[in-house]
Design a protein around this motif. Sequence first.
Motif, PDB file in Angstrom:
ATOM      1  N   LEU A 177       0.930  -3.200  13.988  1.00 49.45           N
ATOM      2  CA  LEU A 177      -0.384  -3.030  13.365  1.00 49.45           C
ATOM      3  C   LEU A 177      -0.262  -2.286  12.030  1.00 49.45           C
ATOM      4  N   SER A 178       0.559  -1.248  11.990  1.00 53.55           N
ATOM      5  CA  SER A 178       0.715  -0.481  10.751  1.00 53.55           C
ATOM      6  C   SER A 178       1.353  -1.330   9.649  1.00 53.55           C
ATOM      7  N   ASP A 179       2.248  -2.240  10.050  1.00 51.17           N
ATOM      8  CA  ASP A 179       2.879  -3.123   9.067  1.00 51.17           C
ATOM      9  C   ASP A 179       1.848  -4.085   8.468  1.00 51.17           C
ATOM     10  N   LYS A 180       0.991  -4.642   9.338  1.00 52.74           N
ATOM     11  CA  LYS A 180      -0.050  -5.558   8.851  1.00 52.74           C
ATOM     12  C   LYS A 180      -1.012  -4.830   7.900  1.00 52.74           C
ATOM     13  N   ARG A 181      -1.375  -3.605   8.271  1.00 51.81           N
ATOM     14  CA  ARG A 181      -2.310  -2.859   7.442  1.00 51.81           C
ATOM     15  C   ARG A 181      -1.683  -2.497   6.090  1.00 51.81           C
ATOM     16  N   ALA A 182      -0.412  -2.159   6.087  1.00 51.04           N
ATOM     17  CA  ALA A 182       0.268  -1.848   4.829  1.00 51.04           C
ATOM     18  C   ALA A 182       0.276  -3.066   3.914  1.00 51.04           C
ATOM     19  N   HIS A 183       0.579  -4.232   4.484  1.00 56.38           N
ATOM     20  CA  HIS A 183       0.573  -5.457   3.682  1.00 56.38           C
ATOM     21  C   HIS A 183      -0.834  -5.800   3.206  1.00 56.38           C
ATOM     22  N   SER A 184      -1.830  -5.534   4.036  1.00 60.31           N
ATOM     23  CA  SER A 184      -3.208  -5.811   3.637  1.00 60.31           C
ATOM     24  C   SER A 184      -3.603  -4.948   2.439  1.00 60.31           C
ATOM     25  N   VAL A 185      -3.184  -3.683   2.456  1.00 61.92           N
ATOM     26  CA  VAL A 185      -3.468  -2.782   1.324  1.00 61.92           C
ATOM     27  C   VAL A 185      -2.784  -3.284   0.060  1.00 61.92           C
ATOM     28  N   VAL A 186      -1.517  -3.681   0.192  1.00 58.61           N
ATOM     29  CA  VAL A 186      -0.757  -4.136  -0.979  1.00 58.61           C
ATOM     30  C   VAL A 186      -1.381  -5.398  -1.570  1.00 58.61           C
ATOM     31  N   GLU A 187      -1.759  -6.339  -0.731  1.00 58.19           N
ATOM     32  CA  GLU A 187      -2.336  -7.580  -1.234  1.00 58.19           C
ATOM     33  C   GLU A 187      -3.639  -7.320  -1.988  1.00 58.19           C
ATOM     34  N   TYR A 188      -4.398  -6.369  -1.493  1.00 56.34           N
ATOM     35  CA  TYR A 188      -5.653  -6.054  -2.198  1.00 56.34           C
ATOM     36  C   TYR A 188      -5.354  -5.392  -3.542  1.00 56.34           C
ATOM     37  N   LEU A 189      -4.374  -4.495  -3.578  1.00 58.79           N
ATOM     38  CA  LEU A 189      -4.026  -3.826  -4.840  1.00 58.79           C
ATOM     39  C   LEU A 189      -3.504  -4.831  -5.868  1.00 58.79           C
ATOM     40  N   ILE A 190      -2.740  -5.809  -5.392  1.00 54.97           N
ATOM     41  CA  ILE A 190      -2.245  -6.851  -6.296  1.00 54.97           C
ATOM     42  C   ILE A 190      -3.415  -7.678  -6.820  1.00 54.97           C
ATOM     43  N   HIS A 191      -4.342  -8.007  -5.940  1.00 53.88           N
ATOM     44  CA  HIS A 191      -5.546  -8.737  -6.345  1.00 53.88           C
ATOM     45  C   HIS A 191      -6.344  -7.924  -7.374  1.00 53.88           C
ATOM     46  N   ASP A 192      -6.232  -6.593  -7.282  1.00 52.93           N
ATOM     47  CA  ASP A 192      -6.971  -5.707  -8.189  1.00 52.93           C
ATOM     48  C   ASP A 192      -6.226  -5.448  -9.492  1.00 52.93           C
ATOM     49  N   GLY A 193      -5.056  -6.062  -9.682  1.00 52.97           N
ATOM     50  CA  GLY A 193      -4.370  -5.961 -10.967  1.00 52.97           C
ATOM     51  C   GLY A 193      -3.067  -5.203 -10.984  1.00 52.97           C
ATOM     52  N   VAL A 194      -2.638  -4.619  -9.862  1.00 45.45           N
ATOM     53  CA  VAL A 194      -1.343  -3.927  -9.821  1.00 45.45           C
ATOM     54  C   VAL A 194      -0.251  -4.993  -9.738  1.00 45.45           C
ATOM     55  N   PRO A 195       0.751  -4.977 -10.609  1.00 42.43           N
ATOM     56  CA  PRO A 195       1.784  -6.022 -10.605  1.00 42.43           C
ATOM     57  C   PRO A 195       2.519  -6.115  -9.263  1.00 42.43           C
ATOM     58  N   ARG A 196       2.681  -7.331  -8.778  1.00 35.88           N
ATOM     59  CA  ARG A 196       3.395  -7.529  -7.522  1.00 35.88           C
ATOM     60  C   ARG A 196       4.833  -7.028  -7.635  1.00 35.88           C
ATOM     61  N   SER A 197       5.402  -7.162  -8.834  1.00 35.91           N
ATOM     62  CA  SER A 197       6.797  -6.761  -9.028  1.00 35.91           C
ATOM     63  C   SER A 197       7.001  -5.253  -8.876  1.00 35.91           C
ATOM     64  N   SER A 198       5.923  -4.472  -8.925  1.00 37.82           N
ATOM     65  CA  SER A 198       6.050  -3.023  -8.786  1.00 37.82           C
ATOM     66  C   SER A 198       6.336  -2.611  -7.345  1.00 37.82           C
ATOM     67  N   PHE A 199       5.973  -3.471  -6.388  1.00 35.43           N
ATOM     68  CA  PHE A 199       6.157  -3.123  -4.977  1.00 35.43           C
ATOM     69  C   PHE A 199       7.564  -3.529  -4.531  1.00 35.43           C
ATOM     70  N   VAL A 200       8.352  -2.535  -4.137  1.00 36.03           N
ATOM     71  CA  VAL A 200       9.734  -2.820  -3.731  1.00 36.03           C
ATOM     72  C   VAL A 200       9.899  -2.791  -2.213  1.00 36.03           C
ATOM     73  N   SER A 201       8.917  -2.198  -1.507  1.00 39.25           N
ATOM     74  CA  SER A 201       9.025  -2.132  -0.056  1.00 39.25           C
ATOM     75  C   SER A 201       7.646  -1.943   0.552  1.00 39.25           C
ATOM     76  N   VAL A 202       7.382  -2.732   1.603  1.00 38.43           N
ATOM     77  CA  VAL A 202       6.117  -2.608   2.342  1.00 38.43           C
ATOM     78  C   VAL A 202       6.470  -2.653   3.822  1.00 38.43           C
ATOM     79  N   THR A 203       6.281  -1.550   4.523  1.00 40.50           N
ATOM     80  CA  THR A 203       6.681  -1.476   5.929  1.00 40.50           C
ATOM     81  C   THR A 203       5.628  -0.736   6.747  1.00 40.50           C
ATOM     82  N   GLY A 204       5.773  -0.836   8.066  1.00 43.98           N
ATOM     83  CA  GLY A 204       4.913  -0.096   8.983  1.00 43.98           C
ATOM     84  C   GLY A 204       5.758   0.847   9.814  1.00 43.98           C
TER      85      GLY A 204
END
Length: 232
Positions: A177-204
Amino acid sequence: MSIVRTALPLVLLTSVLTGCAGLQKTDWPTCAAVGGVVGAGLGATESSAWAGYGALLVGGTAAAYCWVHGDGDEDGDGVPDSRDKCPHTPKGVQVDANGCPPPVAPAPVVEEAVVVKEETIVIRDVHFQFDKATLTPSDKEVLDKVATRLKQESSTARLTVTGHTDSVGSDAYNKKLSDKRAHSVVEYLIHDGVPRSSFVSVTGAGESQPVADNKTADGRALNRRTEIKIDR
């Protein structure tokens, strides 16, 4: 009358020498000129033939006296030695009325900006829908602010996102569940303009890294969080 004629030359000569003593050594031509005029006048009181001798004698005496007793300017800064509080000033250096160079203004201190190499943003106000990784409208408002903050980072900043849960439920379930939520946060931030290339790790991390006591409601609320680590 004879007393006046005898005393007058002495008075005038004394006045000339006293005045010359108050001048600088370099003013000896002035003393010589004044002494010459006075000497000529004194000589003329005897006869016109004595005028030249008087001018030569008194003028020479006044010039010599000025040179010996006059105020010097050894360092040539334009300030007499008697008032020069900074003798031996190098030639060409600008000085004040006391013969001293003006104080040198301290060099401006340039403070380098301290760059924090690592920083962690802890998001605790994102609650998701119950038992899901779906963001609520209030969650998105919180993440909009986080996105604005992250977009101010340089393109070289690297972001590591880790989701955390409380201890309610199994460890395996919470980790997923924590992994899914972390990815959900990242996807929203990318949608909001944060470059996808800035994220090097997304884990739960699930419930494995608590920061408070899971036995209390307040402690469990603190443990439910998403952390974004910024490496600059």
